[in-house]
Design a protein around this motif. Structure first.
Motif, PDB file in Angstrom:
ATOM      1  N   ALA A   1       0.836  -1.198   0.000  1.00 25.01           N
ATOM      2  CA  ALA A   1       0.000   0.000   0.000  1.00 25.01           C
ATOM      3  C   ALA A   1       0.869   1.246   0.000  1.00 25.01           C
ATOM      4  O   ALA A   1       1.915   1.284   0.662  1.00 25.01           O
ATOM      5  N   ARG A   2       0.464   2.236  -0.754  1.00 27.85           N
ATOM      6  CA  ARG A   2       1.125   3.529  -0.682  1.00 27.85           C
ATOM      7  C   ARG A   2       0.887   4.138   0.690  1.00 27.85           C
ATOM      8  O   ARG A   2      -0.121   3.868   1.343  1.00 27.85           O
ATOM      9  N   PHE A   3       1.809   4.999   1.102  1.00 31.65           N
ATOM     10  CA  PHE A   3       1.660   5.647   2.409  1.00 31.65           C
ATOM     11  C   PHE A   3       0.517   6.650   2.407  1.00 31.65           C
ATOM     12  O   PHE A   3      -0.012   6.992   3.463  1.00 31.65           O
TER      13      PHE A   3
ATOM     14  N   ASN B   1      -3.645  -1.263 -11.596  1.00 26.98           N
ATOM     15  CA  ASN B   1      -3.487  -0.206 -10.598  1.00 26.98           C
ATOM     16  C   ASN B   1      -2.360  -0.558  -9.638  1.00 26.98           C
ATOM     17  O   ASN B   1      -2.302  -1.670  -9.097  1.00 26.98           O
ATOM     18  N   ASP B   2      -1.458   0.408  -9.414  1.00 24.54           N
ATOM     19  CA  ASP B   2      -0.280   0.145  -8.579  1.00 24.54           C
ATOM     20  C   ASP B   2      -0.327   0.866  -7.243  1.00 24.54           C
ATOM     21  O   ASP B   2       0.692   1.004  -6.569  1.00 24.54           O
ATOM     22  N   GLN B   3      -1.495   1.331  -6.830  1.00 22.25           N
ATOM     23  CA  GLN B   3      -1.605   2.040  -5.556  1.00 22.25           C
ATOM     24  C   GLN B   3      -1.754   1.088  -4.372  1.00 22.25           C
ATOM     25  O   GLN B   3      -1.390   1.433  -3.245  1.00 22.25           O
ATOM     26  N   PHE B   4      -2.290  -0.086  -4.630  1.00 21.60           N
ATOM     27  CA  PHE B   4      -2.580  -1.032  -3.548  1.00 21.60           C
ATOM     28  C   PHE B   4      -2.619  -2.432  -4.145  1.00 21.60           C
ATOM     29  O   PHE B   4      -3.066  -2.617  -5.281  1.00 21.60           O
TER      30      PHE B   4
ATOM     31  N   VAL C   1      -6.336   8.023  -2.741  1.00 20.81           N
ATOM     32  CA  VAL C   1      -5.056   8.673  -2.461  1.00 20.81           C
ATOM     33  C   VAL C   1      -5.325  10.031  -1.817  1.00 20.81           C
ATOM     34  O   VAL C   1      -6.147  10.809  -2.296  1.00 20.81           O
ATOM     35  N   VAL C   2      -4.650  10.301  -0.715  1.00 19.77           N
ATOM     36  CA  VAL C   2      -4.819  11.554   0.013  1.00 19.77           C
ATOM     37  C   VAL C   2      -3.461  12.229   0.109  1.00 19.77           C
ATOM     38  O   VAL C   2      -2.529  11.689   0.702  1.00 19.77           O
ATOM     39  N   ARG C   3      -3.333  13.391  -0.484  1.00 24.18           N
ATOM     40  CA  ARG C   3      -2.067  14.113  -0.491  1.00 24.18           C
ATOM     41  C   ARG C   3      -1.796  14.797   0.846  1.00 24.18           C
ATOM     42  O   ARG C   3      -2.713  15.050   1.625  1.00 24.18           O
TER      43      ARG C   3
END
Length: 490
Positions: free
Chosen positions: A71-73, A103-106, A201-203
């Motif tokens: 998972a992305r941070f 998809n490569d976010q998770f 995704v949350v910046r």
């Protein structure tokens, strides 16, 4: 230290850059597609290094994980993640936002597939004969075979009014990290499934990607197509897809404010979340903040429209109106032919849906909408005409929606539903085409399915029936229903 766009191919020979004729200049890697390869290498090599820490942990304590989660941070969950028990362990599980790649976010990875999934070094290695990158060969071989089967002249002419030429129809695969991941999965023979996961995704600056959510796209396409057959005159009502998106975006926007701004007062950074409905706060922020206020207002306006009370009430009226129409429970079964392509062989699979299933799916959408957006429940309680929505027994219905989606994606196979060429950026094509079959054909298929004199294997792996809610159990894996009426070889 970051590589430049040339050395990112090292030690392989740099391949010829793809033609971008017709691709919009807003495409992230339009100026230099090589940057996509650089971004992919930087990301995937680090992920592989992280997995080596997992291997060291297992070796040190002499145990083995059942699942590995990547998972992305900056991935934020706006609802509870589904239980691991609901996922089959024969494939990789990914978010559903990407259709021209993976998809490569998770990623939810069964342990027995993890060694291959995290072995990213091979896809960036060089071909033993040409010295070109292996990912490029994976792209090239796929697109060349695919386009041998297509009538590109027809496809070209259909877009010729919008674009000056049709050179983009050459089958070249999109150079982006998601396509590299897709090529990697293909190289290792790893299947994957897409899911409507409640995450975005949350910046760090508070800007969320809630508007990019696209839950239940394929399932919603079939439900909407079934409805349109009987209601061709009333096309202004919100679709299943748009209502599902509104519910998820509203929940996401509530959990993660769309616009966090840095007021930057002197030497201090004061972060401030701007609520979508607070116009006064926005004006104050625009006066003292150091940011593009016009873009902020535009983003807030989009979020506000989605979660405004009048919009919610309109959605609730549509949900109730469609639930009370007789077509859901009395119409004949529907069947759809969905185009797929696996290993460059283009074919189609037939999805059959009974009327009771359509009704249950619509009820499941109502329950999901109420669950994800509690404000809707409060508004419905104040309107006597909408209170029937509150009487709906939602026990298990939300899970049924997710389970039906998993069944559909497992049956059609998400690998075969991927459309990776640049055409997908130009036409918005999601990688599959849906065609309605006649009611007569659908009824015949259903009769064949329920014919006790025919063995279950009389249905091959090209035809499937979405399981009824009454036969579904959260404790039964999706694969059980996949094999119930299909050839054992499936």
């Amino acid at each position: 230290e970051k590589e430049d766009s040339v050395s990112c191919f090292s030690p392989c020979t740099k391949p010829e850059l793809p033609k971008l004729n017709g691709v919009q200049s807003t495409f992230k890697f339009y100026q230099d597609p090589s940057q996509a390869i650089q971004a992919a290498r930087e990301q995937y090599i680090k992920i592989a290094a992280g997995f080596r820490l997992v291997l060291e942990e297992e070796l040190r304590y002499n145990f083995r994980y059942d699942w590995i989660i990547r998972a992305r941070f900056d991935v934020g969950w706006y609802n509870r993640p589904p239980s691991l028990l609901r996922f089959s362990n024969d494939r990789i599980h990914l978010p559903s936002q990407t259709w021209n790649g993976a998809n490569d976010q998770f990623a939810l990875v069964p342990r027995h597939l993890a060694n291959k999934f995290f072995a990213f070094d091979q896809i960036f290695s060089c071909h033993n004969k040409t010295n070109l990158p292996l990912w490029w060969h994976t792209f090239h071989n796929w697109s060349e075979e695919w386009y041998k089967q297509q009538d590109r002249d027809d496809s070209c002419s259909s877009h010729s009014q919008e674009y000056d030429n049709c050179e983009y129809s050459n089958g070249e695969v999109v150079w982006q990290p998601e396509s590299i991941l897709w090529a990697h999965l293909r190289l290792h023979g790893l299947r994957f499934a897409r899911h409507s996961l409640p995450a975005a995704v949350v910046r760090q600056n508070g800007e969320s990607r809630c508007l990019e959510l696209a839950p239940h796209v394929l399932l919603g396409t079939l439900v909407d197509a079934a409805y349109q057959e009987d209601n061709t005159k009333n096309t202004t009502l919100s679709s299943f897809q748009s209502l599902a998106k509104t519910a998820h975006v509203a929940a996401c926007a509530k959990r993660f404010p769309c616009c966090r701004i840095d007021l930057n007062t002197g030497n201090k950074h004061v972060f401030f979340d701007v609520p979508p409905h607070d116009g006064q706060a926005l004006e104050i922020a625009c006066t003292f903040g150091n940011f593009n206020c016009r873009d902020l207002k535009s983003q807030l306006r989009i979020h506000s429209v989605l979660i405004d009370d009048s919009s919610v009430l309109q959605d609730l009226e549509v949900l109730l109106q469609r639930r009370e129409t007789t077509y859901l429970r009395t119409r004949p079964p529907v069947a759809f032919s969905v185009e797929t392509a696996y290993d460059t062989q283009i074919s189609a699979k037939v999805v059959l849906i009974e009327s009771a299933t359509l009704a249950d799916l619509w009820d499941a959408l109502i329950c999901t909408y109420m669950h994800f957006w509690p404000r809707a429940e409060a508004l419905a309680a104040k309107d006597s005409q909408l209170t029937p929505l509150l009487d709906l027994d939602c026990t298990g219905l939300s899970n049924y929606l997710l389970a039906s989606e998993r069944w559909l994606h497992d049956f059609l196979d998400d690998y075969s539903l991927t459309w990776p060429p640049y055409d997908s950026l130009i036409t918005g094509h999601l990688g599959w085409k849906v065609r309605s079959l006649s009611s007569r054909k659908a009824s015949a298929l259903l009769a064949d399915y329920h014919d006790a004199n025919r063995p279950p294997t009389s249905w091959n792996n090209t035809t499937g029936l979405i399981p009824l809610r009454s036969t579904w159990s959260s404790d039964i894996p999706v694969s059980t229903f996949l094999g119930a009426r299909r050839a054992t070889s499936s």
